[in-house]
Design a protein around this motif. Structure first.
Motif, PDB file in Angstrom:
ATOM      1  N   LEU A 229       0.795  -1.241  -0.031  1.00 35.45           N
ATOM      2  CA  LEU A 229       0.071   0.080   0.067  1.00 35.45           C
ATOM      3  C   LEU A 229       0.730   1.350  -0.036  1.00 35.45           C
ATOM      4  O   LEU A 229       0.359   2.305  -0.309  1.00 35.45           O
ATOM      5  CB  LEU A 229      -0.949   0.033   1.318  1.00 35.45           C
ATOM      6  CG  LEU A 229      -2.015  -1.090   1.316  1.00 35.45           C
ATOM      7  CD1 LEU A 229      -2.853  -1.008   2.580  1.00 35.45           C
ATOM      8  CD2 LEU A 229      -2.884  -1.142  -0.036  1.00 35.45           C
TER       9      LEU A 229
ATOM     10  N   ILE B  17       1.005   3.913  -3.066  1.00 31.77           N
ATOM     11  CA  ILE B  17      -0.005   4.970  -3.057  1.00 31.77           C
ATOM     12  C   ILE B  17       0.650   6.109  -2.525  1.00 31.77           C
ATOM     13  O   ILE B  17       0.992   5.990  -1.378  1.00 31.77           O
ATOM     14  CB  ILE B  17      -1.127   4.556  -2.169  1.00 31.77           C
ATOM     15  CG1 ILE B  17      -2.067   3.312  -2.899  1.00 31.77           C
ATOM     16  CG2 ILE B  17      -2.259   5.896  -2.576  1.00 31.77           C
ATOM     17  CD1 ILE B  17      -3.342   2.860  -2.136  1.00 31.77           C
TER      18      ILE B  17
ATOM     19  N   PHE C 113      -5.012  -3.007  -2.812  1.00 25.47           N
ATOM     20  CA  PHE C 113      -5.606  -2.138  -3.784  1.00 25.47           C
ATOM     21  C   PHE C 113      -6.997  -1.937  -4.182  1.00 25.47           C
ATOM     22  O   PHE C 113      -7.696  -1.070  -4.411  1.00 25.47           O
ATOM     23  CB  PHE C 113      -4.593  -1.967  -4.861  1.00 25.47           C
ATOM     24  CG  PHE C 113      -3.445  -1.636  -4.918  1.00 25.47           C
ATOM     25  CD1 PHE C 113      -2.555  -0.833  -4.084  1.00 25.47           C
ATOM     26  CD2 PHE C 113      -2.315  -2.558  -5.305  1.00 25.47           C
ATOM     27  CE1 PHE C 113      -1.411  -0.581  -3.734  1.00 25.47           C
ATOM     28  CE2 PHE C 113      -0.921  -2.158  -5.006  1.00 25.47           C
ATOM     29  CZ  PHE C 113      -0.401  -1.351  -4.424  1.00 25.47           C
TER      30      PHE C 113
ATOM     31  N   SER D 292      -9.744   0.790  -4.090  1.00 25.41           N
ATOM     32  CA  SER D 292     -10.458   1.525  -4.955  1.00 25.41           C
ATOM     33  C   SER D 292     -12.042   1.408  -5.026  1.00 25.41           C
ATOM     34  O   SER D 292     -12.435   2.336  -5.750  1.00 25.41           O
ATOM     35  CB  SER D 292      -9.793   0.605  -6.372  1.00 25.41           C
ATOM     36  OG  SER D 292     -10.517  -0.709  -6.303  1.00 25.41           O
TER      37      SER D 292
ATOM     38  N   TRP E 133      -6.600   8.672  -3.132  1.00 26.58           N
ATOM     39  CA  TRP E 133      -6.145   7.043  -2.931  1.00 26.58           C
ATOM     40  C   TRP E 133      -7.189   6.220  -3.840  1.00 26.58           C
ATOM     41  O   TRP E 133      -6.246   5.256  -4.383  1.00 26.58           O
ATOM     42  CB  TRP E 133      -6.482   6.609  -1.531  1.00 26.58           C
ATOM     43  CG  TRP E 133      -5.408   7.274  -0.641  1.00 26.58           C
ATOM     44  CD1 TRP E 133      -4.556   8.141  -0.616  1.00 26.58           C
ATOM     45  CD2 TRP E 133      -5.352   6.903   0.813  1.00 26.58           C
ATOM     46  NE1 TRP E 133      -3.751   8.641   0.360  1.00 26.58           N
ATOM     47  CE2 TRP E 133      -4.085   7.679   1.358  1.00 26.58           C
ATOM     48  CE3 TRP E 133      -5.779   5.799   1.667  1.00 26.58           C
ATOM     49  CZ2 TRP E 133      -3.682   7.696   2.609  1.00 26.58           C
ATOM     50  CZ3 TRP E 133      -5.291   6.058   2.850  1.00 26.58           C
ATOM     51  CH2 TRP E 133      -4.547   6.734   3.363  1.00 26.58           C
TER      52      TRP E 133
ATOM     53  N   ALA F 164      -5.155   3.657  -6.353  1.00 28.89           N
ATOM     54  CA  ALA F 164      -5.574   2.132  -6.085  1.00 28.89           C
ATOM     55  C   ALA F 164      -6.040   1.514  -7.299  1.00 28.89           C
ATOM     56  O   ALA F 164      -5.727   0.538  -7.460  1.00 28.89           O
ATOM     57  CB  ALA F 164      -6.381   1.833  -4.840  1.00 28.89           C
TER      58      ALA F 164
ATOM     59  N   LYS G 226      -3.950  -1.541  -8.899  1.00 32.17           N
ATOM     60  CA  LYS G 226      -4.467  -3.063  -8.966  1.00 32.17           C
ATOM     61  C   LYS G 226      -4.726  -3.466 -10.494  1.00 32.17           C
ATOM     62  O   LYS G 226      -4.449  -4.777 -10.705  1.00 32.17           O
ATOM     63  CB  LYS G 226      -5.987  -2.996  -8.358  1.00 32.17           C
ATOM     64  CG  LYS G 226      -6.817  -2.646  -9.265  1.00 32.17           C
ATOM     65  CD  LYS G 226      -8.347  -3.036  -8.713  1.00 32.17           C
ATOM     66  CE  LYS G 226      -9.341  -2.420  -9.551  1.00 32.17           C
ATOM     67  NZ  LYS G 226     -10.760  -2.559  -8.981  1.00 32.17           N
TER      68      LYS G 226
END
Length: 171
Positions: free
Chosen positions: A109, A112, A131, A135, A161, A165, A169
């Motif tokens: 993480l 990010i 992620f 998301s 974020w 994300a 991903k």
């Protein structure tokens, strides 16, 4: 005899031109030397002024050369002080809206922007590991997570974020 005079006039004329050229050349060199010498003298004067100012500044600030070390509290310790909410007061995450994940599925993480090691630990401690989960955050989820991690309110929206994300991903 007339030819001799004409020839002598040419030599005199050439000699006068040569003398005029040399005189002009020497005068221009002398004037340029004086011009640049004045500028050089000004530079030396300014250098001395700056050196004196620097020396007086150093003398005035010698008392601060050995400051007393003062330890500021680390942000992690400050954030841990905020853990005053009891379990009954803590808001509950709606894992149905963004899904659950286990530590074995954990993404990094910290990729990010705005998530460092400390915030990643906080997110993991409340069950957010991937992620994909971030998301899918809704506005309510963002508010709940912000309250649970008790660190940098508004950070999730400000750093976006969810969009970050989503990109991560899909990589």
């Amino acid at each position: 005899m007339l030819e001799f005079l004409n020839e002598a006039n040419w030599w005199c004329l050439l000699l006068l031109l040569l003398i005029a050229f040399l005189l002009g050349w020497f005068l221009s060199r002398w004037s340029l030397k004086n011009k640049y010498q004045d500028k050089l003298d000004q530079c030396y004067k300014e250098k001395d002024k700056l050196r004196k100012a620097s020396d007086s500044y150093k003398k005035a600030n010698t008392t601060f050369s050995n400051p007393i070390p003062v330890e500021a509290p680390k942000s992690i310790e400050v954030a841990e002080v905020k853990k005053d909410l009891s379990d009954s007061e803590k808001p509950q995450l709606n894992f149905e809206s963004f899904g659950t994940a286990s530590e074995s599925q954990k993404d990094d993480l910290k990729l990010i922007s705005g998530v460092g090691p400390f915030i990643e630990k906080k997110l993991n401690s409340i069950g957010i590991y991937t992620f994909d989960q971030i998301s899918k955050f809704t506005k309510e989820d963002i508010e709940t997570v912000t309250e649970l991690i008790q660190f940098f309110p508004g950070r999730i929206e400000r750093d976006n974020w969810t969009a970050q994300a989503e990109k991560l991903k899909n990589q």
